[in-house]
Enzyme design. Structure first.
Site, PDB file in Angstrom:
ATOM      1  N   HIS A   1     -10.470  -4.667  -3.274  1.00 55.31           N
ATOM      2  CA  HIS A   1      -9.247  -5.132  -2.811  1.00 55.31           C
ATOM      3  C   HIS A   1      -9.128  -5.569  -1.361  1.00 55.31           C
ATOM      4  CE1 HIS A   1      -9.767  -0.790  -2.267  1.00 55.31           C
ATOM      5  NE2 HIS A   1      -9.156  -0.823  -1.194  1.00 55.31           N
TER       6      HIS A   1
ATOM      7  N   ASN B   1     -13.177  -2.870   2.310  1.00 57.34           N
ATOM      8  CA  ASN B   1     -14.091  -2.097   2.424  1.00 57.34           C
ATOM      9  C   ASN B   1     -14.988  -1.913   1.037  1.00 57.34           C
ATOM     10  OD1 ASN B   1     -13.062  -0.912   4.775  1.00 57.34           O
ATOM     11  ND2 ASN B   1     -11.564   0.227   3.617  1.00 57.34           N
TER      12      ASN B   1
ATOM     13  N   HIS C   1      -7.048  -5.654   2.429  1.00 54.98           N
ATOM     14  CA  HIS C   1      -6.064  -4.995   2.982  1.00 54.98           C
ATOM     15  C   HIS C   1      -5.333  -6.147   4.050  1.00 54.98           C
ATOM     16  CE1 HIS C   1      -6.859  -0.681   2.488  1.00 54.98           C
ATOM     17  NE2 HIS C   1      -7.841  -1.161   2.124  1.00 54.98           N
TER      18      HIS C   1
ATOM     19  N   ASP D   1       0.922  -1.133   0.025  1.00 62.24           N
ATOM     20  CA  ASP D   1       0.039   0.054  -0.113  1.00 62.24           C
ATOM     21  C   ASP D   1       0.846   1.388   0.062  1.00 62.24           C
ATOM     22  OD1 ASP D   1      -3.150   0.571   0.923  1.00 62.24           O
ATOM     23  OD2 ASP D   1      -1.715   2.154   1.158  1.00 62.24           O
ATOM     24  N   ILE D   2       0.360   2.476  -0.944  1.00 60.48           N
ATOM     25  CA  ILE D   2       1.443   3.491  -0.947  1.00 60.48           C
ATOM     26  C   ILE D   2       1.606   4.302   0.342  1.00 60.48           C
ATOM     27  CG2 ILE D   2      -0.364   5.016  -2.038  1.00 60.48           C
ATOM     28  CD1 ILE D   2       1.829   5.784  -4.133  1.00 60.48           C
TER      29      ILE D   2
HETATM   30  P1  5GP Z   1      -9.783   1.613   0.588  1.00 64.80           P
HETATM   31  O1  5GP Z   1      -9.772   3.122   1.332  1.00 64.80           O
HETATM   32  O2  5GP Z   1     -10.356   1.776  -0.767  1.00 64.80           O
HETATM   33  O3  5GP Z   1     -10.207   0.415   1.414  1.00 64.80           O
HETATM   34  O4  5GP Z   1      -8.188   1.362   0.172  1.00 64.80           O
HETATM   35  C1  5GP Z   1      -7.477   2.008  -0.818  1.00 64.80           C
HETATM   36  C2  5GP Z   1      -6.119   1.895  -0.659  1.00 64.80           C
HETATM   37  O5  5GP Z   1      -5.139   2.108  -1.768  1.00 64.80           O
HETATM   38  C3  5GP Z   1      -5.420   2.894   0.516  1.00 64.80           C
HETATM   39  O6  5GP Z   1      -5.187   2.189   1.318  1.00 64.80           O
HETATM   40  C4  5GP Z   1      -4.459   3.710  -0.235  1.00 64.80           C
HETATM   41  O7  5GP Z   1      -3.304   4.048   0.418  1.00 64.80           O
HETATM   42  C5  5GP Z   1      -3.975   2.711  -1.491  1.00 64.80           C
HETATM   43  N1  5GP Z   1      -3.638   3.242  -2.714  1.00 64.80           N
HETATM   44  C6  5GP Z   1      -4.260   4.171  -3.334  1.00 64.80           C
HETATM   45  N2  5GP Z   1      -3.598   4.583  -4.448  1.00 64.80           N
HETATM   46  C7  5GP Z   1      -2.298   3.813  -4.688  1.00 64.80           C
HETATM   47  C8  5GP Z   1      -1.603   3.682  -5.564  1.00 64.80           C
HETATM   48  O8  5GP Z   1      -1.510   4.163  -6.333  1.00 64.80           O
HETATM   49  N3  5GP Z   1      -0.451   2.747  -5.288  1.00 64.80           N
HETATM   50  C9  5GP Z   1      -0.636   1.634  -4.242  1.00 64.80           C
HETATM   51  N4  5GP Z   1       0.254   0.804  -3.820  1.00 64.80           N
HETATM   52  N5  5GP Z   1      -1.593   2.035  -3.055  1.00 64.80           N
HETATM   53  C10 5GP Z   1      -2.553   2.878  -3.447  1.00 64.80           C
END
Ligand code: 5GP
Ligand code: ZN
Length: 138
Positions: A100, A87, A102, A31-32
């Site tokens: 996705h 989520n 986590h 995760d970034i």
């Molecule tokens: P969500 O909030 O949708 O469950 O999680 C999205 C996740 O994707 C976040 O933890 C965010 O840091 C990660 N994320 C968003 N953009 C990128 C990206 O360009 N590269 C990577 N590796 N992770 C990303």
């Protein structure tokens, strides 16, 4: 592949990522903006916005891949535990609308907060809701 989807672009190699695992159906990357060192996200290569759209074949393989990667993470990072969370929808905290999972390594004294305030049911309420939902399961 969806043109505007950032995770589809990562899967396609248009956007670089630190990759932990890849097979014909999944890619697991760092995760970034991690909650902890080693925080990974697991992406199905097929675009599904969320769990509600996912096909049975991908869904049934997902947990096997998650377990393999989580086991490797635990061995390498020496974490005390690991949260697997996912989520669905803005209301649930989803920010990227490509399904996705986590994988977040946890240490005993870390300060990551995933808690909620516990509520309670009235008499018979839980059973009634369970029955109503059960009727809709296909
Ligand atoms: P969500 O909030 O949708 O469950 O999680 C999205 C996740 O994707 C976040 O933890 C965010 O840091 C990660 N994320 C968003 N953009 C990128 C990206 O360009 N590269 C990577 N590796 N992770 C990303
Ligand atoms: Zn996508």
């Amino acid at each position: 592949m969806q043109n505007q989807c950032i995770f589809c672009k990562i899967i396609d190699g248009q956007i670089p990522s630190a990759t932990i695992y890849e097979d014909e159906d999944f890619k697991v990357i760092m995760d970034i903006s991690p909650a902890a060192v080693g925080h990974a996200i697991m992406l199905p290569k097929k675009h599904f916005s969320n769990l509600f759209e996912m096909d049975d074949n991908t869904a049934s393989r997902a947990l096997i891949v998650a377990r393999k990667v989580a086991t490797a993470m635990k061995e390498e990072l020496g974490c005390d535990g690991l949260n697997m969370l996912q989520n669905n929808g803005e209301a649930a905290g989803q920010t990227v609308f490509h399904y996705h999972i986590h994988l977040i390594p946890r240490m005993k004294e870390d300060t990551i907060n995933l808690s909620w305030q516990q509520k309670s049911y009235g008499d018979g309420e839980a059973a009634k809701i369970a029955e109503a939902i059960a009727k809709r399961i296909l």
